[in-house]
Design an enzyme around this catalytic site. Structure first.
Site, mmCIF file in Angstrom:
data_model
loop_
_atom_site.group_PDB
_atom_site.id
_atom_site.type_symbol
_atom_site.label_atom_id
_atom_site.label_comp_id
_atom_site.label_asym_id
_atom_site.label_seq_id
_atom_site.Cartn_x
_atom_site.Cartn_y
_atom_site.Cartn_z
ATOM 1 C CG HIS A 260 -0.274 -0.240 2.530
ATOM 2 N ND1 HIS A 260 0.626 0.648 3.074
ATOM 3 C CD2 HIS A 260 -0.354 -1.264 3.433
ATOM 4 C CE1 HIS A 260 1.054 0.206 4.233
ATOM 5 N NE2 HIS A 260 0.485 -0.965 4.482
ATOM 6 C CB SER B 144 -2.309 -1.411 8.606
ATOM 7 O OG SER B 144 -2.118 -2.767 8.960
ATOM 8 C CG HIS C 19 4.207 -1.588 2.198
ATOM 9 N ND1 HIS C 19 2.917 -2.062 2.054
ATOM 10 C CD2 HIS C 19 4.693 -2.198 3.303
ATOM 11 C CE1 HIS C 19 2.648 -2.924 3.024
ATOM 12 N NE2 HIS C 19 3.700 -3.029 3.796
ATOM 13 N NE ARG D 5 -1.884 -8.436 11.338
ATOM 14 C CZ ARG D 5 -0.567 -8.446 11.565
ATOM 15 N NH1 ARG D 5 0.090 -7.308 11.671
ATOM 16 N NH2 ARG D 5 0.089 -9.591 11.675
HETATM 17 P P1 AMP Z 1 4.750 -4.755 6.804
HETATM 18 O O1 AMP Z 1 4.593 -5.227 5.404
HETATM 19 O O2 AMP Z 1 3.458 -4.455 7.494
HETATM 20 O O3 AMP Z 1 5.685 -5.624 7.610
HETATM 21 O O4 AMP Z 1 5.463 -3.340 6.713
HETATM 22 C C1 AMP Z 1 6.679 -3.194 6.022
HETATM 23 C C2 AMP Z 1 7.258 -1.842 6.342
HETATM 24 O O5 AMP Z 1 6.332 -0.827 5.943
HETATM 25 C C3 AMP Z 1 7.517 -1.631 7.837
HETATM 26 O O6 AMP Z 1 8.745 -0.933 8.003
HETATM 27 C C4 AMP Z 1 6.344 -0.806 8.264
HETATM 28 O O7 AMP Z 1 6.599 0.002 9.399
HETATM 29 C C5 AMP Z 1 6.121 0.049 7.031
HETATM 30 N N1 AMP Z 1 4.756 0.567 7.016
HETATM 31 C C6 AMP Z 1 3.608 -0.141 7.156
HETATM 32 N N2 AMP Z 1 2.533 0.675 7.143
HETATM 33 C C7 AMP Z 1 3.023 1.947 7.004
HETATM 34 C C8 AMP Z 1 2.423 3.243 6.929
HETATM 35 N N3 AMP Z 1 1.113 3.395 7.001
HETATM 36 N N4 AMP Z 1 3.233 4.307 6.786
HETATM 37 C C9 AMP Z 1 4.583 4.150 6.700
HETATM 38 N N5 AMP Z 1 5.204 2.956 6.752
HETATM 39 C C10 AMP Z 1 4.441 1.866 6.910
#
Ligand code: AMP
Length: 306
Positions: A59, A210, A62, A212
């Site tokens: 999203h 997120s 990322h 989720r």
């Molecule tokens: P994930 O795929 O949820 O493990 O997230 C991968 C990376 O993207 C992690 O460093 C998260 O902190 C970052 N991330 C996830 N959601 C956001 C967001 N809304 N804003 C900025 N970074 C994000």
């Protein structure tokens, strides 16, 4: 006319090109060897490499990390790996959204040079027996509510950093405790990488993006922005009255419960090392985790004395 191509053509030695995608081809490495070959070729040309670790379901949050990496590095590697070690047996590993084709398109459009997509067997082959445990910043907050989570995170991030050996790696402030764990990990293990934190990307109503959020029903989605509102209101109240930490947190928890959330925690911590802050005595972070229906949401905001 001479056309000077400042970025050499994409290539991924030992990797593969995913063909037939709407936006063209993107280089993919599914093995550590293929990743290392691609990175070595760039390194030989003195190009800086930025790593963006993700679990996919890509999203705009990322993609903000990808943009930050593109700003600081000539080459950007993104990883897609749903890491089983950071999920407790009761958590959503099996149900976690997986959308590789759409993720590759999003990465390609955002200018990622290579996507590393290891299998679980590539990351944790038979006989794998090492865990990385970070003290201090891993304790409390999500460390208390998700036993084993940060051991799983630190173990996989240590591997990704050592597999890729990037100049910089990019993590979201959305997962603030994770960002602190990764900073501590790189410092304590002398991994020569710069860890960059990126500001949280939000929907128009304040809900932090997120993967989720896809679990939320329409009614839950309407309730979800309350989390950010309570964080912002509580942060403003703390700035006004830095000694009223306990009362402000109790009021915030009551507001979250009244809105329909089950609250794991709402806590004020030192922004640099996550130690407890009984009074707002310097740069701090207000962090919360709540459940709504089957979805667990986390978020945090900075708080500073006036
Ligand atoms: P994930 O795929 O949820 O493990 O997230 C991968 C990376 O993207 C992690 O460093 C998260 O902190 C970052 N991330 C996830 N959601 C956001 C967001 N809304 N804003 C900025 N970074 C994000």
């Amino acid at each position: 006319m001479t056309i000077v191509n400042q970025r050499p053509p994409r290539q991924c030695l030992g990797g593969e090109k995913e063909a037939g995608m709407a936006t063209g081809d993107i280089a993919v490495a599914r093995s550590v060897d293929a990743l290392r070959q691609a990175v070595a070729a760039w390194r030989a040309r003195h190009e800086r490499i930025g790593l963006v670790p993700t679990m996919g379901a890509i999203h705009e949050g990322h993609l903000a990390l990808v943009r930050a990496a593109r700003g600081g590095c000539e080459r950007v590697v993104a990883s897609l790996f749903v890491n089983p070690k950071q999920f407790a047996p009761t958590e959503d590993f099996a149900a976690y959204p997986r959308s590789e084709a759409a993720d590759l398109t999003a990465f390609q459009t955002a200018g990622v040079d290579l996507v590393f997509i290891p299998t679980v067997a590539e990351m944790y082959p038979p006989g794998f027996a090492t865990s990385v445990e970070i003290g201090g910043v891993s304790e409390g907050l999500d460390g208390a509510h998700r036993p084993g989570h940060f051991v799983g995170v630190a173990t996989v991030v240590a591997k990704l950093l050592l597999q890729c050996l990037p100049d910089a790696a990019y993590f979201g402030e959305k997962d603030y405790q994770q960002l602190m764990v990764v900073r501590r990990l790189a410092r304590d293990l002398d991994i020569p990488v710069r860890i960059e934190g990126v500001t949280t990307v939000r929907e128009g109503d304040g809900l932090a993006l997120s993967s989720r959020n896809a679990y939320l029903s329409p009614a839950e989605r309407r309730t979800a922005p309350l989390l950010y509102r309570v964080l912002c209101d509580s942060a403003a109240a703390l700035t006004q009255d830095p000694e009223a930490v306990a009362a402000t947190l109790a009021r915030g928890i009551a507001q979250l419960r009244a809105g329909g959330f089950a609250v794991d925690y709402l806590e004020l911590r030192d922004a640099a090392d996550l130690t407890a802050m009984p009074q707002l005595a310097g740069p701090a972070r207000l962090l919360a985790a709540v459940h709504i229906g089957r979805t667990r949401l986390i978020d945090n905001v900075p708080v500073a004395p006036a």
